[in-house]
Design a protein around this motif. Structure first.
Motif, short mmCIF file in Angstrom:
data_model
loop_
_atom_site.label_atom_id
_atom_site.label_comp_id
_atom_site.label_asym_id
_atom_site.label_seq_id
_atom_site.Cartn_x
_atom_site.Cartn_y
_atom_site.Cartn_z
N PRO A 74 -0.87 2.61 -6.07
CA PRO A 74 -0.68 2.32 -7.49
C PRO A 74 0.69 1.76 -7.82
N ILE A 75 1.73 2.16 -7.08
CA ILE A 75 3.05 1.60 -7.32
C ILE A 75 3.04 0.10 -7.02
N MET A 76 2.43 -0.28 -5.88
CA MET A 76 2.37 -1.70 -5.51
C MET A 76 1.54 -2.50 -6.51
N VAL A 77 0.39 -1.97 -6.88
CA VAL A 77 -0.51 -2.72 -7.75
C VAL A 77 0.11 -2.92 -9.14
N MET A 166 5.71 -22.32 -13.22
CA MET A 166 5.89 -20.87 -13.22
C MET A 166 4.63 -20.14 -13.66
N VAL A 167 3.82 -20.76 -14.51
CA VAL A 167 2.53 -20.18 -14.85
C VAL A 167 1.66 -20.10 -13.59
N GLY A 168 1.71 -21.14 -12.77
CA GLY A 168 0.98 -21.11 -11.51
C GLY A 168 1.49 -20.03 -10.58
N VAL A 169 2.81 -19.84 -10.52
CA VAL A 169 3.38 -18.76 -9.72
C VAL A 169 2.85 -17.40 -10.20
N ALA A 170 2.84 -17.20 -11.51
CA ALA A 170 2.34 -15.95 -12.07
C ALA A 170 0.87 -15.74 -11.75
N ALA A 171 0.09 -16.81 -11.77
CA ALA A 171 -1.34 -16.69 -11.46
C ALA A 171 -1.54 -16.23 -10.02
N LEU A 172 -0.74 -16.74 -9.09
CA LEU A 172 -0.84 -16.29 -7.70
C LEU A 172 -0.48 -14.81 -7.58
N GLU A 173 0.53 -14.39 -8.31
CA GLU A 173 0.94 -12.98 -8.26
C GLU A 173 -0.15 -12.07 -8.82
N LEU A 174 -0.81 -12.50 -9.88
CA LEU A 174 -1.90 -11.69 -10.44
C LEU A 174 -3.11 -11.68 -9.51
N LEU A 175 -3.30 -12.74 -8.76
CA LEU A 175 -4.34 -12.74 -7.73
C LEU A 175 -4.01 -11.70 -6.65
N GLY A 176 -2.73 -11.57 -6.33
CA GLY A 176 -2.31 -10.54 -5.38
C GLY A 176 -2.63 -9.14 -5.87
N VAL A 177 -2.55 -8.93 -7.18
CA VAL A 177 -2.93 -7.64 -7.75
C VAL A 177 -4.38 -7.31 -7.43
N LEU A 178 -5.26 -8.29 -7.62
CA LEU A 178 -6.68 -8.08 -7.36
C LEU A 178 -6.94 -7.77 -5.90
N VAL A 179 -6.25 -8.49 -5.01
CA VAL A 179 -6.45 -8.27 -3.58
C VAL A 179 -6.05 -6.85 -3.20
N MET A 180 -4.88 -6.40 -3.65
CA MET A 180 -4.42 -5.06 -3.28
C MET A 180 -5.25 -3.97 -3.94
#
Length: 291
Positions: A74-77, A166-180
């Motif tokens: 949960p800390i990572m997500v 930077m919006v694209g960067v944020a989208a990749l980071e939010l995709l990482g949330v889903l993966v984890m």
């Protein structure tokens, strides 16, 4: 349980962390653009760059305390989610020095919840005989997560605009949330750690002489990690501009050249040389790790 049952969770951890780490050095690439657009000088740009790093380092202390009380996942997500939201706010709301400073500080603080929990996750889920290799692979992935955005942000920002980039960067980071959130396993917290107080946490660190030496050595390492790395990209960009390159080419190739020269080889060496015992759970539940 199959001997390789840890592999899918580890692969998801690496992929999710790679995506969540995209923001790490993006401001370094944007300095040549934002110093002109925001009419800020080099000292102000350095403060924005430094406050992100300061927020991350301060957060490490708090995250280390939380890791003995809250599960790693949960800390990572949550950290990855907040990093993505913070980059969206930066893309849409940063208008100058003060707003840029505040938003990068915010992102730096929540960014501090990514790296340490991942090391503990590896220590808790990867078999002892594979733990050093897994740690080296993970660190190599994080180095790539620092490297690749330097190129694509430098390539896209002058063409699409830094805000859309930077919006694209944020989208990749939010995709990482889903993966984890989807694939990284959740490891229960040992019951005994739930009763430890702050005095035990601080005492264990300050009373451990080898740990104090590692902290001092790592402090020196961070002069390179957060100082040289952050400023090398603007230096390379200015060097290429002085030699006649166009601004889009200088931003793209300056970032690529800088990262390729300093970190690709270094990340590979760290991955190959990671000792088998570089991350292991101790009897008291703490995770020993080396970066």
């Amino acid at each position: 349980m199959r001997r390789d049952s840890w592999v899918p969770g580890f692969a998801a951890l690496c992929l999710g962390q790679f995506l969540a780490h995209q923001t790490s050095l993006t401001f370094s690439v944007l300095i040549p653009i934002l110093t002109s657009e925001w009419r800020i000088n080099s000292s102000q740009a350095g403060l924005i760059l430094g406050v992100f790093q300061l927020g991350t380092l301060v957060a490490y202390v708090g995250v280390g305390f939380l890791l003995d009380r809250i599960r790693s996942k949960p800390i990572m997500v949550w950290s990855a989610a907040l990093v993505g939201v913070g980059d969206l706010l930066f893309a849409l709301g940063a208008r100058g020095f003060l707003t840029g400073l505040a938003l990068r500080l915010l992102v730096g603080i929540v960014f501090g919840g990514l790296y340490l929990p991942a090391l503990k996750q590896i220590a808790q889920t990867v078999p002892a005989g594979r733990r050093g290799t897994a740690t080296g692979i993970y660190i190599g992935i994080v180095v790539l997560a620092y490297a690749i955005p330097l190129y694509y942000v430098g390539l896209l920002a002058p063409r699409l605009g830094w805000r859309l980039t930077m919006v694209g960067v944020a989208a990749l980071e939010l995709l990482g949330v889903l993966v984890m959130a989807w694939k990284v396993p959740s490891v229960p917290l040992p019951a005994m750690l739930q009763r430890l107080g702050p005095s035990r946490y601080i005492g264990d660190v300050l009373g451990n002489r080898p740990a104090r030496r590692v902290i001092l050595a790592y402090t020196g390492h961070n002069w390179e990690l957060f100082g040289l790395w952050g400023w090398m990209t603007p230096f390379m960009v200015q060097l290429l501009l002085a030699r006649g390159s166009t601004r889009p080419d200088a931003l793209a190739w300056g970032a690529c050249w800088r990262r390729g020269r300093l970190d690709w080889a270094g990340g590979g060496r760290r991955s190959r040389r990671a000792p088998v015992g570089s991350a292991r759970p101790r009897g008291d539940g703490y995770a020993d790790a080396q970066h």
